[in-house]
Motif scaffolding. Sequence first.
Motif, PDB file in Angstrom:
ATOM      1  N   LYS A  96      51.308 -30.903  17.128  1.00 57.20           N
ATOM      2  CA  LYS A  96      51.375 -30.795  18.592  1.00 57.20           C
ATOM      3  C   LYS A  96      50.048 -31.150  19.250  1.00 57.20           C
ATOM      4  O   LYS A  96      50.001 -31.434  20.444  1.00 57.20           O
TER       5      LYS A  96
ATOM      6  N   VAL B 191      46.895 -32.603  20.956  1.00 60.42           N
ATOM      7  CA  VAL B 191      46.691 -33.848  21.693  1.00 60.42           C
ATOM      8  C   VAL B 191      45.234 -34.297  21.673  1.00 60.42           C
ATOM      9  O   VAL B 191      44.842 -35.200  22.392  1.00 60.42           O
ATOM     10  N   ALA B 192      44.420 -33.643  20.861  1.00 63.23           N
ATOM     11  CA  ALA B 192      43.035 -34.068  20.624  1.00 63.23           C
ATOM     12  C   ALA B 192      42.138 -33.943  21.850  1.00 63.23           C
ATOM     13  O   ALA B 192      41.198 -34.702  22.011  1.00 63.23           O
ATOM     14  N   ALA B 193      42.454 -32.988  22.707  1.00 63.56           N
ATOM     15  CA  ALA B 193      41.630 -32.805  23.905  1.00 63.56           C
ATOM     16  C   ALA B 193      40.267 -32.211  23.549  1.00 63.56           C
ATOM     17  O   ALA B 193      39.296 -32.409  24.267  1.00 63.56           O
TER      18      ALA B 193
ATOM     19  N   GLN C 174      37.288 -31.271  15.027  1.00 65.33           N
ATOM     20  CA  GLN C 174      38.255 -32.348  15.203  1.00 65.33           C
ATOM     21  C   GLN C 174      38.050 -33.396  14.125  1.00 65.33           C
ATOM     22  O   GLN C 174      36.912 -33.689  13.738  1.00 65.33           O
ATOM     23  N   ARG C 175      39.156 -33.998  13.667  1.00 65.11           N
ATOM     24  CA  ARG C 175      39.051 -35.095  12.706  1.00 65.11           C
ATOM     25  C   ARG C 175      38.402 -36.293  13.386  1.00 65.11           C
ATOM     26  O   ARG C 175      38.724 -36.605  14.531  1.00 65.11           O
TER      27      ARG C 175
ATOM     28  N   PRO D 206      35.416 -38.037  18.214  1.00 64.26           N
ATOM     29  CA  PRO D 206      35.310 -36.850  19.070  1.00 64.26           C
ATOM     30  C   PRO D 206      33.856 -36.473  19.344  1.00 64.26           C
ATOM     31  O   PRO D 206      33.518 -36.022  20.435  1.00 64.26           O
TER      32      PRO D 206
ATOM     33  N   VAL E 190      37.123 -26.949  20.596  1.00 62.54           N
ATOM     34  CA  VAL E 190      35.822 -27.177  19.942  1.00 62.54           C
ATOM     35  C   VAL E 190      34.677 -26.867  20.910  1.00 62.54           C
ATOM     36  O   VAL E 190      33.629 -26.384  20.505  1.00 62.54           O
TER      37      VAL E 190
ATOM     38  N   GLN F 184      39.260 -29.137  23.675  1.00 62.55           N
ATOM     39  CA  GLN F 184      38.818 -27.983  24.468  1.00 62.55           C
ATOM     40  C   GLN F 184      38.431 -26.814  23.556  1.00 62.55           C
ATOM     41  O   GLN F 184      37.495 -26.077  23.843  1.00 62.55           O
TER      42      GLN F 184
ATOM     43  N   VAL G 116      43.682 -22.162  26.952  1.00 57.93           N
ATOM     44  CA  VAL G 116      43.498 -23.426  27.676  1.00 57.93           C
ATOM     45  C   VAL G 116      43.960 -24.646  26.879  1.00 57.93           C
ATOM     46  O   VAL G 116      43.981 -25.756  27.414  1.00 57.93           O
ATOM     47  N   CYS G 117      44.355 -24.455  25.633  1.00 49.32           N
ATOM     48  CA  CYS G 117      44.819 -25.605  24.841  1.00 49.32           C
ATOM     49  C   CYS G 117      45.965 -26.291  25.578  1.00 49.32           C
ATOM     50  O   CYS G 117      46.996 -25.683  25.835  1.00 49.32           O
ATOM     51  N   PRO G 118      45.817 -27.577  25.925  1.00 48.76           N
ATOM     52  CA  PRO G 118      46.837 -28.242  26.729  1.00 48.76           C
ATOM     53  C   PRO G 118      48.110 -28.550  25.945  1.00 48.76           C
ATOM     54  O   PRO G 118      49.094 -28.980  26.533  1.00 48.76           O
ATOM     55  N   ALA G 119      48.100 -28.315  24.648  1.00 52.51           N
ATOM     56  CA  ALA G 119      49.297 -28.590  23.859  1.00 52.51           C
ATOM     57  C   ALA G 119      49.913 -27.302  23.311  1.00 52.51           C
ATOM     58  O   ALA G 119      50.878 -27.355  22.564  1.00 52.51           O
ATOM     59  N   ALA G 120      49.368 -26.151  23.714  1.00 54.27           N
ATOM     60  CA  ALA G 120      49.816 -24.864  23.185  1.00 54.27           C
ATOM     61  C   ALA G 120      49.892 -24.926  21.655  1.00 54.27           C
ATOM     62  O   ALA G 120      50.851 -24.476  21.032  1.00 54.27           O
TER      63      ALA G 120
ATOM     64  N   GLY H   1      40.777 -37.259  16.243  1.00 54.36           N
ATOM     65  CA  GLY H   1      40.466 -36.118  17.112  1.00 54.36           C
ATOM     66  C   GLY H   1      41.370 -34.912  16.940  1.00 54.36           C
ATOM     67  O   GLY H   1      41.231 -33.922  17.660  1.00 54.36           O
TER      68      GLY H   1
ATOM     69  N   TYR I 121      38.949 -33.281  32.653  1.00 57.53           N
ATOM     70  CA  TYR I 121      39.313 -34.042  31.450  1.00 57.53           C
ATOM     71  C   TYR I 121      40.759 -34.500  31.568  1.00 57.53           C
ATOM     72  O   TYR I 121      41.603 -33.759  32.065  1.00 57.53           O
TER      73      TYR I 121
END
Lengths: 65, 404
Positions: free
Chosen positions: A9, A11-13, A26-27, B378, A17, A15, A54-58, A31, B324
């Motif tokens: 799930k 999305v590599a944002a 992140q990879r 990243p 980290v 947040q 705050v994770c945008p992908a839950a 990411g 972002y």
Amino acid sequence: MKVSVAAAKCVAAGQCVLLAPEVFDQRDEDGVVVLLDETPGPELHDAVRESAMVCPAAAIHLAES
Amino acid sequence: MSRVVNQITIVGASAGGLATAEALRRVGYGGAITLVGDEPQLPYDRPPLSKQLLAGQWTPGQLALRPEADIDALRLELRLGVPATGLDTALQVVKLADDTCVPYDALIVATGVRARCVPDADGVAGVHTLRTLPDALGLKERLRPGRHLVIVGAGFVGAEVAATARALGVEVTLLESGPVPLAPAVGEEAGRFLTGLHHEHGVHIHTGAAVTEIVRIGGGVAGVRLADGTVVPADDVLVAIGSVPNTEWLARSGLTVAGGLVCDAYCMAAPGVYGVGDVACWHNPLFGTAMRVEHRTNAAEQGLAVARNLLDPDHRRPFAPVPYFWSDQYDIKVQAYGHLRDHDEALVLDADLKGRQLLVAYRKNDRLVGVLAAGQTPKTLRAWRALIAVRTPWAAALTNTTAA
């Protein structure tokens, strides 16, 4: 507290980290989240909870003990 | 001065509203929370609507922002499927469409935005906008190999749908009124890179295309007429020309509405009234300007900031994030930090379409204010974000990052 992540799930944002670099990374290639510490110490719990919120992908799940 | 708060009413049950509710509980608020939403579903996520859901990779159930048990644990009074129609700030009540009223000691305005449409498209079969789950399911139903989708507006929603539709074998024409797709959001250089990506995948792109009419046959859409008289035939038309903040219900409230609910640096619109998410236009002190940010991560971060400011006003802090966003198109993920709009210069540091690499830095006055990237690590992105967060002068930023 036990932390798990749903990489599918993510999305590599990144947040998580920014908030808790001791627990999440992140990879390099895409990411996607890498969990560094499944059972972080109490001093990190607030930052981890905020990351999950705050994770945008839950994509971060917490099992609070 | 602190107010006694025992009833917090949140109007808007999407990412921003839910994040605020969660944050209020996390910060320790034990009073009542009423969550009002115009859609009947439990809070769901919107970014996948143009991507995984439209592509058929995810089911609607996978859009849930939280499992039902987590929502239950928040002890919310849910008023879903009932839009707010009015606000009386003197009596401190929100009026709902079913003629009931919800009182509040503190109010969160998180009603978001809706898709802007064209005037003559109401009720025409095959004309779509994309903002809600029913919108996405309706469009998905129509995307079949060989059919022709015309997308009016080449912003991020239009571009993402174009990519998803091409993967499904749909013929896609993208109409952009300006000279370069996506340029208003990210500048011409990045816009041209992304345009190249869409060309590569067989999207027909018309720039400088002003739509004058939705052409219909019977009750259904047949195409789109342009200002030069050309008719672009279509089985379906997606109108993706931006959004309108949902503020009509605030009209006689005395709150200031000007391109969104106007808030101060603490996200406060009036004593006890706060704005969160896409609807809120607040002063971001990091960039020294008012902004309204329609991005997923901002809704959650702003909800958290508002919960803290509301519950502890003596220690309130300005909300000063580095915005972002991300966008998935074909095999590329575009990511951006900062405030890209109204930049003075967009400097391309890397643009290799074949290698899927892009890096653009944005300057406003003498400061680095944004970065947009694809195919970067990243670590690189975070380094740029850090420079934006500490207001790095443009010259220093370029020295710093080109040396890295």
